[in-house]
Design an enzyme around this catalytic site. Structure first.
Site, mmCIF file in Angstrom:
data_model
loop_
_atom_site.group_PDB
_atom_site.id
_atom_site.type_symbol
_atom_site.label_atom_id
_atom_site.label_comp_id
_atom_site.label_asym_id
_atom_site.label_seq_id
_atom_site.Cartn_x
_atom_site.Cartn_y
_atom_site.Cartn_z
ATOM 1 N N LYS A 176 -19.887 -52.417 -14.580
ATOM 2 C CA LYS A 176 -20.567 -52.157 -15.856
ATOM 3 C C LYS A 176 -21.637 -53.221 -16.070
ATOM 4 O O LYS A 176 -21.724 -54.206 -15.350
ATOM 5 C CB LYS A 176 -19.586 -52.190 -17.034
ATOM 6 C CG LYS A 176 -18.385 -51.261 -16.908
ATOM 7 C CD LYS A 176 -18.740 -49.788 -17.002
ATOM 8 C CE LYS A 176 -17.486 -48.912 -16.873
ATOM 9 N NZ LYS A 176 -17.834 -47.486 -16.760
ATOM 10 N N SER A 231 -20.978 -43.505 -14.107
ATOM 11 C CA SER A 231 -21.123 -44.290 -15.336
ATOM 12 C C SER A 231 -22.309 -45.240 -15.328
ATOM 13 O O SER A 231 -22.758 -45.681 -16.389
ATOM 14 C CB SER A 231 -19.837 -45.079 -15.608
ATOM 15 O OG SER A 231 -19.667 -46.099 -14.651
#
Length: 288
Positions: free
Chosen positions: A134, A55
């Site tokens: 993230k 990701s």
């Protein structure tokens, strides 16, 4: 008297023999001390985390069957400063975050699972499924949405500058999944992966919207450096995507520097005059 003179020597030698430790015991104490210090450091100051998913490609490498990046996460920074847009953070998934980009390989055996938990402290085992990494896109009170006519994210209606985005083969900015404006709750963050079309983040978690926001209290720390593998040693960029969009215009940004240069000239001139006067006074005293 002779006997009394020899007694301290005998006692001293015996005391030295008693103090001498076997090598194995010294090594055991050393290993135990190192382990305790490692746990304390990684609990309160910094910790190494494995990146187990794709990701955050290509900022952070993580994939099935490859050598995943291990990153050093600074746990101390956010005790003294605010979390800013563009920073890469590791956090515990809030209750609404029911999905992850990877499946944990933790064993069901409690003994093996405990050993894996200890190994994860030094980055030798993957984290559990509640840990995420993230990039911060927006902070509390800001409104984020996707997208403008150039397929760029918007924060408070301004397009973001995101040079870190990775479009994996077969995808492009046109594949940015649109979503309606979301105002991030105060004390929360809107986070997304750099691999924009392959990240389960604030856009999708909890059905999206405010449910996808992450409370700042769940943030573990800021990802600073890739420590392993050696070929990947480097710092982790924290380019602020909002800098160009909502910062001051270039001519305004240059004002402080211009003012500094302008002020430097009179200061320099004053300094020269002061030195000249001091030199005259000194020379006058020397002659006298």
């Amino acid at each position: 008297m002779a006997g009394s003179e020899q007694d301290p020597v005998t006692d001293g030698g015996g005391a030295e023999e008693k103090k001498k430790q076997p090598l194995w015991r010294e090594l055991l104490i050393l290993a135990g001390t190192a382990l305790v210090l490692t746990v304390l450091i990684q609990t309160f100051l910094a910790r190494v985390y494995v990146i187990p998913s794709q990701s955050m490609e290509q900022t952070l490498h993580g994939c099935t069957g490859c050598q995943n990046d291990r990153v050093l996460v600074d746990k101390l920074t956010y005790k003294f400063s605010d979390i800013e847009p563009g920073e890469v953070v590791v956090f515990r998934g809030p209750p609404s975050w029911g999905q992850n980009d990877f499946s944990s390989s933790r064993s069901d055996n409690p003994v093996v699972s405990s050993l894996q938990s200890v190994a994860s402290l030094i980055g030798l085992a993957p984290p559990d499924e509640r840990d995420f990494v993230k990039r911060v896109i927006a902070t509390g009170g800001q409104t984020v949405e996707c997208c403008d006519d150039q397929h760029r994210l918007l924060v408070d209606g301004k397009p973001l500058d995101e040079p870190y985005i990775y479009w994996q083969p077969g995808t492009s900015p046109e594949d940015h999944e649109p979503f309606a404006p979301v105002t991030v709750p105060e004390g929360s963050l809107w986070v997304m992966g750099d691999n924009r079309t392959n990240s389960t983040d604030s856009r999708k978690q909890g059905g999206g919207g405010v449910n996808g926001a992450v409370p700042e209290s769940e943030v573990i720390g800021k990802a600073r450096v890739i420590v392993l593998p050696p070929s990947r040693w480097q710092g982790i960029g924290d380019h602020n995507p909002q800098a160009q969009a909502i910062g001051a215009p270039a001519w305004q940004s240059g004002l402080p520097a211009g003012a500094g240069v302008a002020a430097a000239f009179p200061v320099l001139l004053l300094g020269r005059r002061l030195r000249a006067r001091l030199t005259k006074v000194t020379q006058g005293k020397s002659v006298t």
